[in-house]
Every structure is written in C-alpha cells, then in structure tokens.
Design an enzyme around this catalytic site. Structure first.
Site, PDB file in Angstrom:
ATOM      1  N   SER A 210      60.541  18.973  37.385  1.00  0.00           N
ATOM      2  CA  SER A 210      59.771  18.336  38.467  1.00  0.00           C
ATOM      3  C   SER A 210      58.511  19.106  38.822  1.00  0.00           C
ATOM      4  O   SER A 210      58.492  20.348  38.820  1.00  0.00           O
ATOM      5  CB  SER A 210      60.673  18.263  39.706  1.00  0.00           C
ATOM      6  OG  SER A 210      59.911  17.961  40.840  1.00  0.00           O
TER       7      SER A 210
ATOM      8  N   GLU B 257      57.628  19.510  41.690  1.00  0.00           N
ATOM      9  CA  GLU B 257      57.980  20.304  42.873  1.00  0.00           C
ATOM     10  C   GLU B 257      58.091  21.792  42.523  1.00  0.00           C
ATOM     11  O   GLU B 257      57.950  22.647  43.390  1.00  0.00           O
ATOM     12  CB  GLU B 257      59.320  19.835  43.444  1.00  0.00           C
ATOM     13  CG  GLU B 257      59.246  18.693  44.423  1.00  0.00           C
ATOM     14  CD  GLU B 257      58.581  19.063  45.730  1.00  0.00           C
ATOM     15  OE1 GLU B 257      59.057  19.968  46.420  1.00  0.00           O
ATOM     16  OE2 GLU B 257      57.570  18.436  46.072  1.00  0.00           O
TER      17      GLU B 257
ATOM     18  N   TYR C  37      65.770  22.377  46.606  1.00  0.00           N
ATOM     19  CA  TYR C  37      65.718  21.469  45.445  1.00  0.00           C
ATOM     20  C   TYR C  37      64.833  22.056  44.352  1.00  0.00           C
ATOM     21  O   TYR C  37      65.219  22.117  43.177  1.00  0.00           O
ATOM     22  CB  TYR C  37      65.184  20.102  45.902  1.00  0.00           C
ATOM     23  CG  TYR C  37      64.758  19.186  44.768  1.00  0.00           C
ATOM     24  CD1 TYR C  37      65.684  18.432  44.059  1.00  0.00           C
ATOM     25  CD2 TYR C  37      63.404  19.072  44.411  1.00  0.00           C
ATOM     26  CE1 TYR C  37      65.292  17.584  43.021  1.00  0.00           C
ATOM     27  CE2 TYR C  37      63.005  18.227  43.380  1.00  0.00           C
ATOM     28  CZ  TYR C  37      63.958  17.489  42.694  1.00  0.00           C
ATOM     29  OH  TYR C  37      63.551  16.660  41.662  1.00  0.00           O
TER      30      TYR C  37
END
Ligand code: NAP
Ligand code: GDD
Length: 348
Positions: A135, A137, A159
């Site tokens: 990801s 992120e 996460y």
C-alpha cells in the site's frame, strides 16, 4: 488446462474485480472467505448465482489469515498456479482502535500465507506465483513527491506498519527462497463497490442520499488530506500483469494525480447541483492520531515494464460512483416512501 488462481480477500472490493478479470481470462478462481453470521458475498454474488460457465470455474472456501493450518489445507486442495493475497483489516482509522488485531491479520497473516505457499511450492513442485497487496500508506510521512518504488517507507498507522512488515517479508521470500513473489504498491483505488466507510464512498453515498431527502448531514474529518485516487477495476489488471512477467518485482500503481478530500467533496456535490458547505460538518471522531497528508504516485516503472496505465480518470471515477449511488438512494427512497425503516452507516 485452465490456470488456477487463489484469492484471499475475495469478498472485498478488489477481490470482486480481480475475480471478474481472471474468470474473463479463462482461469478457475477459488476464493478464501471468513465465516460470518451475516452474508458477506454481495460483491461476488453475481459470479456464482447465474448458471453460466463461470459458475463452475468459481468456488469459495472458508479460511482465515489467522489460521495457518487452514490456509495450508486450502492450498493443497486448490493447487493454485497464482495466489493473490488481498485479505486485510484495511481501514486505517480502525487500525488505531485495533492495532494488535490489524497487525495479526495484515502482518502475521501474510507470513502465515507465505509459509504455506513456500511449503506447497516445495512439496508440489509447482511454480506458484504470489501477489502481495502492498500500500501507498507505507510511504506515510512522505520524504519525496511523487513517490516511487525507491521512496523510503515512513508508516503512520498500525495498518501501515503492518503492511511494511508484510512487504518486507514478501521481498525476503523472493530473495531467500526464490519464490516468485511480487508486491503491488497500490495507491488509493475506489469504485462503486468501495466500502462505505472509506472517504470517497462515504461522500458519494451521503451526497446522493442528501439529494433524495434521505439524509441531512455528512460528518467528516480532515478535508485537507490529498490522495492519488484511481479506479479499482484498472488496478486489479496491474496485479495480474505483475504475475505474468519473466521475473518477480515490486511496482507502484497510481494515476499520477492528487486531490484533496475537499476537492472530491466539491466535485461530487456539484455533480448533483448541491453546495457541499450546506451539508458537511467536521467531526473530531474522524480525525486520525497521525495523518498521511499527501500521496502522489509515479507509476513509470509499471507503465514501462508492464505496459499498464489507468483508463479511468478522477472525474470519471467520481461520476461512476455518483451514478451508482443515485440508483441505490432511489431504491432506498422507494422503501422509505413505502414505510420501511432505513439503517444508515455509522461511518468511520
Ligand atoms: P476490503 O474491501 O476491505 O477487503 C478486505 C478483504 O479482506 C475482505 O474480503 C475481508 O473479508 C478480508 N479479510 C479481512 N480480515 C480477514 C481475515 N482475518 N481472514 C481472511 N480474510 C479477511 O479491501 P480492498 O479495498 O479490496 O483492498 C484489498 C487489499 O489491498 C487489502 O489488503 C488492502 O489493505 C490493500 N490495499 C487497498 C488499497 C485501496 O485503496 N483499496 C490500496 C492499497 C492496498 P470480510 O468481507 O469478511 O470482511
Ligand atoms: N475514512 C474516512 N472517513 N476518511 C476521512 C474522513 C472520514 O470521515 N474524513 C476525512 N478523511 C480523510 C482521512 O483522514 C484520509 O486522509 C483520507 O480521507 C482518505 O481516507 P480513507 O478513504 O479512509 O483511505 P486511506 O487513504 O486512509 O486508506 C485507503 O488507502 C490506502 C492506500 O493508500 C485504504 O484503502 C487502505 O487500505 C489503503 O492501503
């Protein structure tokens, strides 16, 4: 013989689009889903309800990323050529509330699957290929704009920390055990099938419900965060392409455009001839303890080596989601007019 794919996270947004893509390519598709007390297959029901040829090439098995023995059993039963690991507790805000659970599913769950795939590869002699859903992120507090495969990671949530762990494990299984393992570092991708607690869908659902008199207010958090938003249908094609190459590698998948949540709000409400400022309120509950301010991806490597590029742009994506959610709101309106009580999303 048709190729066999195994997908974890089959009931999620990406699982549904990837299943459609692989079935269209002639694959047999097996999906791992968790047992639940309610139905969770809404996104894939159309793939097995029709008595099509697809019906016999699409099958669901129970499994959980936290159950390594179960994952091994699934692998030996399915005997896949390609494994796509899409399962995750994928909501960033929720990961602050459930950091250990998120770490177990996203980080250790991936390790459980990698171990199972390695043993299955060694015992079956099959050249199995593995895709990991990494990801954007992971870039978190970004050290450069745009972000590429070489940009250092600086995760800003439980996460994202778990995704960094899973990403490095995937690279390590490639280097240590010669597993054909790829990570797609995917930037945000949305669709009419996006979960309703992610910001784009939360906005399109609310705006269309406001338009039809079903909702009065929309409560949001940080409007200044910027994201590189693409269409999920385009992004699953990149996953498949990665596993068709001569050698395994990692790729950034992005549109190369970034917009703020505020801009997305303006666009969606204007498509419905509404002024978002009349309906939106800021609610502290939706702020995050640490925020990712800006994501903007450079997908040149994917363009050059995979010949991948996005087909749907930001405005087309918003219009597609609004069109879908208007229909949904119209159905709700009909139910409300007939006296049925409607439930609304608690949001997050
Ligand atoms: P999603 O809609 O939230 O789907 C997640 C899937 O994982 C669901 O099928 C869910 O099952 C399943 N799952 C959750 N916990 C599980 C467990 N313990 N065992 C087995 N399955 C479990 O996510 P998505 O948007 O499709 O994203 C797919 C993957 O890409 C995720 O790994 C996500 O983190 C990653 N990713 C997404 C984006 C994006 O913008 N969408 C960007 C980069 C990376 P239930 O239906 O039972 O909940
Ligand atoms: N969910 C949500 N709800 N986000 C809000 C809200 C709100 O009410 N108000 C503002 N935001 C802001 C968030 O603070 C964040 O900056 C941005 O909107 C996007 O939030 P999400 O749509 O929840 O997505 P995300 O960027 O945190 O994470 C998604 O993309 C990642 C890839 O970069 C998820 O799909 C992750 O699983 C994925 O890895």
């Amino acid at each position: 013989m048709p190729k066999i794919a195994l997908i974890t996270g089959i009931t999620g947004q990406d699982g549904s689009y990837l299943s459609e893509l692989l079935l269209a390519k002639g694959y047999r598709v097996y999906g791992v889903m968790r047992r639940s007390s309610v139905f969770t297959t809404q996104r894939i029901d159309h793939l097995y309800q029709d008595r099509h040829e697809e019906h016999v090439r699409f099958k669901l098995l129970y499994g959980d990323m936290l159950d390594p023995m179960g994952l091994r059993r699934v692998l030996s039963e399915v005997r896949p050529d390609e494994v796509y690991n899409l399962a995750a507790q994928s909501h960033v805000r929720t990961s602050f509330d459930q950091p250990i659970y998120t770490g177990e599913v996203v980080a250790i769950g991936t390790l459980n699957l990698l171990e199972a795939v390695r043993d299955y590869r060694d015992s079956s002699g099959k050249d199995v290929r593995f895709y990991q859903a990494s990801s954007s992120e992971m870039f978190g507090k970004v050290s450069e704009i745009p972000q590429t495969e070489r940009t250092p990671f600086y995760p800003r949530s439980p996460y994202a920390c778990a995704k960094v762990y899973a990403h490095h494990q995937t690279v390590n299984y490639r280097e240590a055990y010669s597993l054909f393992a790829c990570s797609g570092i995917l930037f945000n991708h949305e669709s009419p099938r996006r979960g309703e607690t992610f910001v784009t869908r939360k906005i399109t659902r609310a705006a269309t419900r406001v338009k039809l008199g079903l909702q009065e207010k929309l409560f949001l958090g940080n409007l200044e965060a910027k994201r590189d938003w693409g269409f999920a249908g385009d992004y699953v094609e990149a996953m498949w392409l990665m596993l068709q190459q001569q050698r395994p590698d990692d790729y950034v998948i992005a549109t190369g455009e970034t917009h703020s949540v505020r801009e997305f709000l303006e666009l969606v409400f204007s498509l419905l001839d509404l002024d978002w400022q009349d309906y939106v309120e800021i609610d502290e509950r939706y702020m995050r303890p640490a925020e990712v301010d800006i994501l903007l991806g450079d997908a040149s490597k994917a363009r050059d080596l995979l010949a991948w590029k996005p087909k749907v742009n930001w405005k087309e994506l918003a219009a597609m989601m609004v069109e879908h959610d208007v229909e949904l709101a119209q159905r709700e309106r009909t139910l409300a007019d007939a006296g049925y009580a409607l439930t609304t999303n608690a949001g997050s």
